[in-house]
Write an enzyme that holds these catalytic residues in place. Structure first.
Site, PDB file in Angstrom:
ATOM      1  N   HIS A 268      22.932  27.149  21.416  1.00  0.00           N
ATOM      2  CA  HIS A 268      23.577  25.873  21.740  1.00  0.00           C
ATOM      3  C   HIS A 268      22.473  24.825  21.887  1.00  0.00           C
ATOM      4  O   HIS A 268      21.350  25.154  22.286  1.00  0.00           O
ATOM      5  CB  HIS A 268      24.326  26.045  23.065  1.00  0.00           C
ATOM      6  CG  HIS A 268      25.189  24.889  23.461  1.00  0.00           C
ATOM      7  ND1 HIS A 268      24.686  23.778  24.092  1.00  0.00           N
ATOM      8  CD2 HIS A 268      26.511  24.685  23.334  1.00  0.00           C
ATOM      9  CE1 HIS A 268      25.672  22.935  24.347  1.00  0.00           C
ATOM     10  NE2 HIS A 268      26.797  23.452  23.889  1.00  0.00           N
TER      11      HIS A 268
ATOM     12  N   ASP B 207      20.804  32.480  28.307  1.00  0.00           N
ATOM     13  CA  ASP B 207      21.877  31.497  28.408  1.00  0.00           C
ATOM     14  C   ASP B 207      23.182  32.286  28.484  1.00  0.00           C
ATOM     15  O   ASP B 207      23.662  32.805  27.483  1.00  0.00           O
ATOM     16  CB  ASP B 207      21.830  30.580  27.184  1.00  0.00           C
ATOM     17  CG  ASP B 207      23.053  29.663  27.089  1.00  0.00           C
ATOM     18  OD1 ASP B 207      23.982  29.805  27.923  1.00  0.00           O
ATOM     19  OD2 ASP B 207      23.089  28.823  26.178  1.00  0.00           O
TER      20      ASP B 207
ATOM     21  N   GLN C  97      28.343  31.786  27.788  1.00  0.00           N
ATOM     22  CA  GLN C  97      29.484  32.450  27.149  1.00  0.00           C
ATOM     23  C   GLN C  97      29.577  33.936  27.505  1.00  0.00           C
ATOM     24  O   GLN C  97      30.514  34.603  27.061  1.00  0.00           O
ATOM     25  CB  GLN C  97      29.401  32.306  25.618  1.00  0.00           C
ATOM     26  CG  GLN C  97      29.471  30.878  25.105  1.00  0.00           C
ATOM     27  CD  GLN C  97      30.826  30.216  25.344  1.00  0.00           C
ATOM     28  OE1 GLN C  97      31.831  30.871  25.648  1.00  0.00           O
ATOM     29  NE2 GLN C  97      30.869  28.910  25.216  1.00  0.00           N
TER      30      GLN C  97
ATOM     31  N   LYS D  36      33.380  27.068  32.613  1.00  0.00           N
ATOM     32  CA  LYS D  36      33.855  27.993  31.584  1.00  0.00           C
ATOM     33  C   LYS D  36      34.397  29.270  32.211  1.00  0.00           C
ATOM     34  O   LYS D  36      34.793  30.204  31.512  1.00  0.00           O
ATOM     35  CB  LYS D  36      32.727  28.323  30.608  1.00  0.00           C
ATOM     36  CG  LYS D  36      32.251  27.120  29.778  1.00  0.00           C
ATOM     37  CD  LYS D  36      31.185  27.530  28.786  1.00  0.00           C
ATOM     38  CE  LYS D  36      30.368  26.372  28.267  1.00  0.00           C
ATOM     39  NZ  LYS D  36      31.066  25.539  27.284  1.00  0.00           N
TER      40      LYS D  36
ATOM     41  N   CYS E  38      28.016  21.913  18.963  1.00  0.00           N
ATOM     42  CA  CYS E  38      26.681  21.771  19.542  1.00  0.00           C
ATOM     43  C   CYS E  38      25.758  22.885  19.076  1.00  0.00           C
ATOM     44  O   CYS E  38      24.926  23.382  19.854  1.00  0.00           O
ATOM     45  CB  CYS E  38      26.722  21.739  21.084  1.00  0.00           C
ATOM     46  SG  CYS E  38      27.585  20.326  21.724  1.00  0.00           S
TER      47      CYS E  38
HETATM   48  C1  LIG Z   1      26.220  29.191  24.712  1.00  0.00           C
HETATM   49  C2  LIG Z   1      26.278  27.904  25.470  1.00  0.00           C
HETATM   50  N1  LIG Z   1      25.176  27.443  26.062  1.00  0.00           N
HETATM   51  C3  LIG Z   1      25.173  26.309  26.768  1.00  0.00           C
HETATM   52  C4  LIG Z   1      26.300  25.537  26.891  1.00  0.00           C
HETATM   53  C5  LIG Z   1      26.215  24.260  27.664  1.00  0.00           C
HETATM   54  O1  LIG Z   1      27.026  24.299  28.759  1.00  0.00           O
HETATM   55  P1  LIG Z   1      27.189  23.005  29.671  1.00  0.00           P
HETATM   56  O2  LIG Z   1      27.693  21.929  28.758  1.00  0.00           O
HETATM   57  O3  LIG Z   1      28.183  23.408  30.693  1.00  0.00           O
HETATM   58  O4  LIG Z   1      25.855  22.681  30.220  1.00  0.00           O
HETATM   59  C6  LIG Z   1      27.465  25.962  26.289  1.00  0.00           C
HETATM   60  C7  LIG Z   1      28.695  25.134  26.385  1.00  0.00           C
HETATM   61  O5  LIG Z   1      29.335  24.772  25.456  1.00  0.00           O
HETATM   62  C8  LIG Z   1      27.465  27.164  25.555  1.00  0.00           C
HETATM   63  O6  LIG Z   1      28.564  27.610  24.960  1.00  0.00           O
END
Ligand SMILES: Cc1ncc(COP(=O)(O)O)c(C=O)c1O
Lengths: 155, 424
Positions: free
Chosen positions: B136, B213, B216, B239, B379
Site C-alpha cells: 500500500h 503492515d 489487512q 478496518k 493505493c
Molecule cells: C495493506 C494496507 N496498508 C495500509 C493501509 C493504510 O491504512 P490507513 O489508511 O488506515 O492508514 C491500508 C488501508 O487501505 C491497507 O490496506
C-alpha cells in the site's frame, strides 16, 4: 435494465453510443498541437491531437483509455470542436465546465448531444471523468501543449 | 454456472451470520436507487456493530474527561478505560506488555512513526530498507521520503504474475546492508497472503528488523506477535469494527525505548525546562498531546467483539466466502480475476476485471443494485503497473457477508456486461 432515474441520468443512450463507437478515436492526423491529460485517481489517460489551420480546428483525434463517461465525453468533444475556431472551442470548454457545476445544459450551438452529459453533475465522483478531455483540449489549444491532470487536490 | 453442490454450503460457515448481521443495522439500509445495501468494500473500511457504537456513546456520556492529568473521578475513569483498551489490544495480538501498544491515528501514522522515530535515528546513508511491489502507498511513500532525505537505499521484492512475492528474489534482495524489511501481511489490492516466515527468517539471518503492515491481516486472521517473530506491527482500528481515527503500532519494548519521539508536546515529556526536555516512558513518549481516548475505548469494544467470535472463525468464514466467490465469479462471462486462484493463500479480497467495461462503470452500475465495491488503484499503483491495468474492481468481505451477497455481486456483473455490451 436500470432503475428509471439515476442510471438513465448518467448512462444516456447517446453516451453509450459514443462509448461503443468513439468518433475521431486514434485517427492519424498531422497535429499542430497536442496535450496529455490524466486522472490520477482512476488512472485514466487521454491524448488529444489537434490540427489548427488558420485558427480553425481542421482535424482532431483522441486516444487513451478510460471509463464510458470519459471516452464518450472525449468523443463528443472532438465532434464539437471540429471545424470551429480556437475561440469557439475554448468557449465550449468553458460551457462544459459550467454544465458540470450546474447540471444545466448550456444554451450554445452544437451542444445537443453533449447536453446528455449534464446528468453527470449529479455524480460528483464522475465529473472528473467527463471533464478530462475538455481540460486537455484547452491545454492543447490555449497553451500549445503540455499535460494536465484532473487532480487539483480536491476530493 | 457450476452446480451449487460443488460450493461450500452456508451451513459450513463457522457461526450464525444472521445473528452477526443483527449487530450491524447499516446492513439493512437501502442505497440511493432503493436497493438493499450489499457492502463489499471491507478492505477500505469495515462497518461497526452496535456494541462499538454503544461504547462510544457510553464513554462520552458517562466517563468523559482528559486522561493522565486529573485527580478527579472522571479523569481517573477515563484513564483506566484508555489503559484497559491498550491491554485488550495487547492481548489480542499476543504482546508481552501493554506498553508495547502505541495508539496512533491509523496504519499510515504507525509506519511513519517507525520511519521517524527509529529509521531517522539509526539508519545511515547506504543502509537498505526492503519493501515489496505489492505494498500500500502508506508502506512505500514514507521510505521514499526517508531515502530522499537520508540517502538510504530502498529496494523492492518483486511481484510474480500471480500476485505473490518472488521469494527467491527476496533472498538476494535482503543483504547484509539491509536494516529493515517492511512488508504487508496481506495485499489490499490483490488479497495475496504473504508467507512472512521465509522472509522473516532471511531478515533475521542478516540482522535486519521486520515491520509488518497488518492493516489487512489483524482484522481478518489470527495474528500473534510471539509467533510472527517480527519487530513492529502496524494496523488500523477502522478496518476491524472500531471507529475511524484510532490506529496501533506494536513494537518490542527495548526497541521502542531506544527510539526518538515522533512528535513533541504535552503528555510525552518527563520534564521541560527552557533549554531542554526529557522524554516520558513508552508508550507516552509516542503519544504527544491529548489522544483519541473515546475511539481507543471503542477499539477495545471492537477487540472484544472479534475475540468473542474468535479470529480462527473469522478467517474460516472469510476463506469459505472467498472460495465461494472465486468460483461464482469465474462463472460470470468476461470476468477475469487477478491474483492467486485459491482462497487458501488469499484473504477476503478479490480484484477483477470485466471485459470491455471500465472499473468505474462496473462500480457505478453495481451501486444501483446496492452492491458497494471499490474501483481504482487501491493505493497500490505499483501493483497496477505490474498487472498493466489502470485500475481494477475489488470486492472485499468481512464477518457479516453472506453467499447471497456474493450471488448479488455475480448477477450484478452479468447485468453490467449486458448493459455495456462488449466493446468493438
Ligand atoms: C495493506 C494496507 N496498508 C495500509 C493501509 C493504510 O491504512 P490507513 O489508511 O488506515 O492508514 C491500508 C488501508 O487501505 C491497507 O490496506
Amino acid at each position: 435494465m436500470a432503475e428509471p432515474g439515476l442510471m438513465e441520468d448518467l448512462y444516456r443512450e447517446i453516451i453509450l453510443d459514443h462509448y461503443r463507437q468513439p468518433r475521431n478515436h486514434g485517427t492519424t492526423i498531422e497535429p499542430t498541437c497536442s496535450a496529455d491529460g490524466a486522472n490520477p485517481l482512476c488512472g485514466d489517460q487521454v491524448r488529444i491531437d489537434v490540427a489548427l489551420v488558420d485558427g480553425v480546428v481542421e482535424a482532431i483525434s483522441f486516444s487513451g483509455q478510460g471509463c464510458s463517461i470519459s471516452q464518450a465525453s472525449a468523443s463528443m468533444m472532438t465532434e464539437y470542436v471540429k471545424g470551429r475556431d480556437a475561440a469557439a472551442a475554448l468557449r465550449g470548454v468553458e460551457a462544459f465546465q459550467q454544465m458540470m457545476l450546474t447540471g444545466e445544459a448550456p444554451d450554445i450551438e452544437g451542444f445537443d448531444d453533449i447536453a446528455a452529459l449534464a446528468g453527470v453533475a449529479k455524480f460528483p465522483a464522475r465529473v472528473k471523468c467527463a471533464s478530462l478531455a475538455w481540460k486537455t483540449l484547452a491545454q492543447a489549444i490555449a497553451e500549445g501543449g503540455g499535460s494536465v491532470t484532473t487532480d487539483d487536490g480536491s476530493r | 454456472m457450476t452446480s451449487l453442490a460443488d460450493l461450500p454450503a452456508v451451513e459450513r460457515l463457522p457461526y450464525d451470520i444472521a445473528r452477526i448481521r443483527r449487530d450491524f443495522p447499516i446492513l439493512k439500509r437501502e442505497v440511493a436507487s432503493g436497493a438493499r445495501l450489499v457492502y463489499l468494500d471491507n478492505a477500505a473500511t469495515s462497518q461497526r456493530p452496535v456494541q462499538v457504537l454503544a461504547e462510544i456513546t457510553r464513554f462520552y456520556r458517562d466517563h468523559n474527561a482528559n486522561i493522565h492529568r486529573g485527580v478527579h473521578t472522571l479523569s481517573v475513569e477515563a484513564t483506566d478505560l484508555y489503559e484497559q483498551a491498550r491491554a485488550k489490544v495487547a492481548r489480542f495480538i499476543g504482546a508481552a506488555d501493554p506498553r508495547e501498544i502505541i495508539f496512533t491515528r491509523n496504519t499510515t501514522e504507525s509506519i511513519n512513526l517507525v520511519a521517524h522515530g527509529w529509521a531517522r535515528k539509526f539508519l545511515q546513508p547506504g543502509d537498505e530498507v526492503v519493501i515489496s511491489e505489492i505494498e500500500h502507498h502508506s508502506n512505500i511513500v514514507p521510505w521514499q521520503m526517508l531515502r530522499d532525505e537520508r540517502g538510504i537505499t530502498l529496494k523492492y521484492i518483486p511481484m510474480l504474475p500471480d500476485g505473490t512475492l518472488d521469494l527467491d528474489a527476496a533472498r538476494s534482495i535482503i543483504t547484509g546492508r539491509t536494516r529493515l524489511v517492511s512488508l504487508t501481511a496481506m495485499s489490499n489490492a490483490l488479497g495475496t497472503i504473504v508467507p512472512l516466515d521465509a522472509i522473516v527468517a532471511r531478515a533475521k539471518a542478516v540482522g535486519a528488523l521486520v515491520l509488518v503492515d497488518g492493516a489487512q491481516s489483524v482484522p481478518h486472521m489470527p495474528v500473534d506477535v510471539r509467533t510472527l517473530g517480527v519487530d513492529f506491527l502496524a494496523f488500523s482500528g477502522h478496518k476491524m469494527l472500531a471507529p475511524f481515527g484510532i490506529g496501533i503500532l506494536w513494537g518490542r519494548l527495548p526497541l521502542l525505548e531506544s527510539m526518538d519521539p515522533f512528535m513533541g508536546g504535552g503528555d510525552m515529556i518527563l520534564t521541560v525546562s527552557m533549554e531542554r526536555s526529557t522524554w516520558a516512558d513508552v508508550p507516552a513518549k509516542f503519544e504527544a498531546g491529548t489522544p483519541n481516548v473515546g475511539d481507543a475505548v471503542a477499539l477495545g469494544a471492537a477487540v472484544d467483539y472479534l475475540s468473542a467470535l474468535g479470529m480462527d472463525a473469522v478467517r474460516q468464514h472469510e476463506r469459505a466466502i472467498t472460495d465461494y466467490a472465486l468460483r461464482r465469479l469465474a462463472d460470470v462471462p468476461g470476468v477475469s480475476i487477478f491474483g492467486v486462484p485459491d482462497a487458501e493463500r488469499r484473504g477476503g479480497v478479490i480484484s477483477f476485471a470485466l471485459e470491455g467495461v471500465h472499473p468505474h462503470d462496473i462500480g457505478q452500475v453495481l451501486d444501483t443494485k446496492g452492491v458497494a465495491i471499490r474501483t481504482g488503484h487501491h493505493c497500490a499503483q505499483p501493483v497496477m503497473l505490474a498487472l498493466n491495468v489502470p485500475a481494477t474492481a475489488r470486492a472485499s468481505f468481512y464477518i457479516y457477508n453472506t453467499t447471497d451477497e456474493v450471488d448479488a455481486l455475480a448477477s450484478g456483473l452479468e447485468e453490467v456486461s449486458r448493459f455495456f455490451g462488449v466493446r468493438k
